[in-house]
Every structure is written in C-alpha cells, then in structure tokens.
Write an enzyme that holds these catalytic residues in place. Structure first.
Site, short mmCIF file in Angstrom:
data_model
loop_
_atom_site.label_atom_id
_atom_site.label_comp_id
_atom_site.label_asym_id
_atom_site.label_seq_id
_atom_site.Cartn_x
_atom_site.Cartn_y
_atom_site.Cartn_z
N GLY A 53 0.84 -1.18 0.00
CA GLY A 53 0.00 0.00 0.00
C GLY A 53 0.87 1.23 0.00
N ASP A 56 13.38 -7.20 12.28
CA ASP A 56 13.65 -6.76 10.90
C ASP A 56 14.32 -5.38 10.91
OD1 ASP A 56 13.72 -7.05 8.16
OD2 ASP A 56 11.68 -6.33 7.83
#
Ligand SMILES: Nc1ncnc2c1ncn2[C@@H]1O[C@H](COP(=O)(O)OP(=O)(O)OP(=O)(O)O)[C@@H](O)[C@H]1O
Length: 484
Positions: free
Chosen positions: A178, A297
C-alpha cells in the site's frame, strides 16, 4: 541467485518509491468534508495549517491573497491573520489558479513578491506551473506548507477515518502492500502519516496473507510502545478492503537514503556522526527489549529520519515482523543480509532478542563504513557462510574509525548469541559515554518538544545509490515473510 554467482552491479535491484500510484476506492467509503463547499468542484485546496480553510474549486479561475478593494480575491486568508509567521509572507494577490476549459489542465500563477512554492520549488512572481493531484503549496519558504492540491475524483475514505483525520493525496512513499499518505488530525491540525494497506490481496497470495496477519500484530505491538526513537501510532481503522494505520509523521525519509548519500562518498558517516546515531538506535532497542518486544527486521530501510538535517533524530518503524519475546521465536524471517546466524542456521532452534543486536550491528557497520558487512557481492563465499562464520572484512574505510568502535561492532556481530552483548550491556560501555551520545540525547529531547508544531516541511525523498567501487554496495533488501 545461486550461491557464489557474481551478480553484475547493474542488475542489483532497488525498489523504487512511486509517488503517483492510485488506489482503488472502497464502495462503502464516505466522502471527506470541506469547509467552503461548492457544488461540482473539479479540485480542492486542502488547508493543512491551522486557520487555513479547505477550499473547493469549481470556477475556472480562482484568486487568493490578503485582498483589498482594488484587488478582490476569492479567499482572503483573514482566518490566518493571527498566524504572523505566515501572514507576513502573504501578498494582496498571492496566487491564482486557472483551469483551461478545453484541455482541463490546471495551472498555478504566482503573483507574489515573496513567492509561492509547489512541492517546495519556488514558482516566482509572474511564473506559472501546472498543478497535479497531491502537489504541496507553500508560501514564501518551503516549510510554510498551507495547501495540498487535490483533484476531487481521488481519495474517498471511511467515515471512521475522515471524522478524525483529513487524508490528503500527497504520497509520502509506497510500501509492499500500500502507500503512505500525508494527513492531519482535525482536532489540532498536527500532521500524521496514514499508511494504507490493501487487505484484499489476502485472497490472492500467501505472502500477502502473512502480511495481513502482520498488520494486526504490527498495530498491537506499536500500541504498547512509547519511545522518542520509535514511530508512534495514533489509530488503526480497518474496513472491508483496507486497513489504515495513522502513525507519527517522520519527515526526513529513510535512514537508508542517508547512509548511501553520495556526499559521504561511500565512506560511511564517520566516527562522530556514527556514534550519534548508534546511541539513538541502541536506546530504541534497549527500550524494545525491556518491554519484551523483539523487532526482527532492523535495517536502514526501517529507520526513518526526523528531518533532512545531518544530525537528525532516528525513529525505528515497521513492526510487521515484531514479536513478544517471551513467546518462542523460531520462525525464519527478517531480511537475509541482516539476519543473525541463529536465524540463518536452523528453523527448529529457538532464538532470542539478541537477533536484533546482530541486525543493529549490521546497520552500524554500514553507518560507519558505507558498505554492508555481508553481501552476495563477495564471490569467495556464499552470504549464508559469511554470516554463519561471522566473516567481517575491514576495508580502508575503517582507517578513520577508532579501534574501540570497530571492537564494538565486532562484539555486536559475535556469532554465538550468548557472547553477543545485550542492548543494556552496550549502553553501559564507556563507548556510549561520549559527547556525541550526550548531544544525541539533547537533540531527542528537543525534537520531542518540537513535535507539537503542526506542519513540518515534507521534503521530496529521493533514493540515491552509487554502485561504483570495490566494496559491496548497500542496497535495499527485501525481507523474508514467514510461510504459513
Ligand atoms: N511515519 C512516516 N512518516 C513519513 N513517511 C513515512 C512514514 N512511514 C513510511 N513513510 C514513507 O513511506 C515509505 C513506505 O513505508 P512502508 O512502511 O509502508 O514501506 P515498506 O516498509 O517498504 O513496506 P512494507 O510494510 O511492505 O515492508 C517509506 O519509505 C517512507 O518514505
């Protein structure tokens, strides 16, 4: 790519931030409000500064400025006359907008001596420029953004969102699922970032299903966090096709862009600036681990800069992979070149939050030297082996970095997790008791005080990457999403 295969530099892919992507409209969505309503508007000027109205443009010609009897205007900025910082820049006639009745193209004409800027570029008195959806209009100086120009055929959002926030069509960036749009809180006009995620993808591919599951997790994790070096979340609205995460606006772009900025000549940011950033990131990770969250991450793409200045405040973001560290962590996820050996090694072995320290070690290695520690560009050994062996090559870039700093990075990149330091241990070293770390602390405090300022400069973000040279190049890396 097969192990040991040398990848040609020209083939190294880097995701491109696409600023003009459009998004499907939700049939159930409600129309956003506006303050100067005119029927059949072809566009609107969305006011994004306190006291500035949102104006629907319906006539082919529109003029704004302070106005006078001799110089009548359609909008006279009187509602912003208390805003001295802005009002002193506004001319009797500031700018005009015209729409060509045949071509339907829309232009801004600058009539002001102080000037009008579009996307932070000065137009200049007597000059014109075509306007496109999402363009930012500032007065006098780039930071004084007052309107976002929006064509009205775009952007209809659910009422739960629009009653609290105005969503502009100015894109701040694009992620895998998105885009991120600039918006503001209706209550106090403070700027926010609205991350829109298309949850419909979930019916089409399993990676996306994992991602959709991440969104809930990401929101749950972010709601627990409150730290000046971590992006805050204000709201989460989920409707049939889309999820909207309303998060803290961080205007300086990705830390990745900073570490590959050609001005550093691919030599890294140097000892002083490197430690300034190291302090902030270690503090963020220390906090995360203290509340039982493991990010999983950490990489320069998931760290945002508060602004475009050299000494900016860093904010850790993207908690899609994060996990409560009291739960068993076994899943192979994250981004391969930043993954700790215990993640690379074996699916069935449990790992600890020390995986974040390893990733942080990789980020700081790049920060100090300008090249990544582990890379497929090293053709003598597969990347997996480089990581498993903790093989580090200190090229000439490190000559200007102290031995203490090199030792800290090596410590963070210790293969055996038990011998790798925790964030608390890192923070309590003498290495962290330096003038750069103290100055980082002061700047963080100052930044927090400034966060109450409603509108900030939204500088265009450019990705830069220079692939010349004999050492591996820091390129954007895709993470591995756990299989379901
Ligand atoms: N809080 C924010 N403030 C300002 N800009 C932001 C913010 N968050 C993201 N952006 C911009 O939007 C871009 C995309 O962000 P996003 O987190 O969606 O991407 P991503 O991490 O690449 O995607 P994914 O979530 O699929 O991994 C960023 O690179 C940044 O330029």
């Amino acid at each position: 790519m097969a192990r040991g295969t040398k990848r040609r530099r020209s083939q190294i892919e880097k995701p491109v931030v696409n600023r003009d992507d459009t998004i499907e409209v939700d049939e159930d969505a409600a129309v956003g409000d506006s303050q100067v309503a005119v029927t059949k508007a072809y566009a609107r000027l969305a006011g994004i500064r306190r006291g500035i109205a949102t104006i629907d443009l319906a006539d082919d010609n529109f003029v704004c400025g302070r106005g006078s009897d001799e110089s009548p205007v359609n909008y006279n900025f009187s509602s912003a006359s208390h805003d001295v910082g802005l009002y002193r820049f506004i001319s009797k006639i500031q700018f005009a907008i015209s729409r060509d009745s045949e071509t339907r193209r829309i232009h801004l004409h600058d009539h002001s001596r102080n000037g009008t800027l579009v996307n932070q570029e000065m137009i200049g008195k007597g000059q014109s420029r075509e306007l496109n959806n999402g363009d930012l209009i500032s007065i006098g100086i780039p930071a004084l953004i007052i309107f976002v120009f929006e064509t009205t055929d775009e952007g209809q959002y659910p009422e739960e969102l629009t009653k609290k926030y105005h969503v502009t069509s100015h894109s701040l960036g694009k992620g895998g699922f998105g885009k991120v749009l600039l918006g503001y809180k209706r209550s106090d006009r403070s700027v926010v970032a609205i991350k829109m995620l298309n949850t419909q993808f979930s019916t089409r591919c399993s990676r996306a299903i994992a991602k959709t599951r991440d969104i809930k997790n990401e929101v749950e994790v972010m709601k627990k966090l409150s730290h000046p070096n971590i992006v805050g979340i204000y709201d989460w609205i989920s409707v049939t096709k889309y999820s909207y995460m309303v998060i803290e606006y961080v205007g300086g772009g990705e830390f990745f862009t900073k570490v590959v900025d050609p001005k550093y000549n691919r030599m890294g940011l140097g000892e002083s600036l490197g430690k300034y950033f190291a302090f902030q990131l270690i503090d963020a990770v220390m906090y995360l681990h203290s509340v039982g969250i493991c990010h999983r991450d950490i990489k320069p793409e998931n760290i945002l800069c508060s602004d475009k200045t050299e000494r900016c405040v860093l904010k850790l973001t993207d908690f899609g992979m994060a996990k409560c560290s009291v739960m068993k962590m076994k899943t192979r996820c994250g981004t391969p070149s930043y993954n700790a050996p215990e993640i690379v090694a074996n699916e069935s072995i449990e790992y600890s939050p020390k995986v974040d320290i390893w990733s942080l070690g990789c980020v700081l290695f790049i920060t100090f030297s300008g090249y990544p520690p582990f890379s497929e560009e090293y053709t003598d050994m597969s990347m997996e082996d480089q990581v498993m062996k903790g093989r580090l090559l200190f090229h000439s870039q490190w000559r200007r970095i102290t031995i203490e700093t090199q030792n800290m990075i090596k410590w963070m990149l210790t293969v055996e997790p038990a011998k790798r330091p925790s964030a608390v241990e890192l923070m309590s070293t003498d290495w962290m008791k330096c003038a750069d770390c103290r100055s980082a602390r002061q700047d963080i405090d100052q930044n927090q005080r400034n966060q109450k300022v409603p509108v900030q400069a939204v500088a265009a973000q450019k990705d830069t990457n220079n692939n010349d040279g004999e050492v591996p190049v820091a390129t954007k890396k895709k993470r591995v999403v756990p299989a379901l």
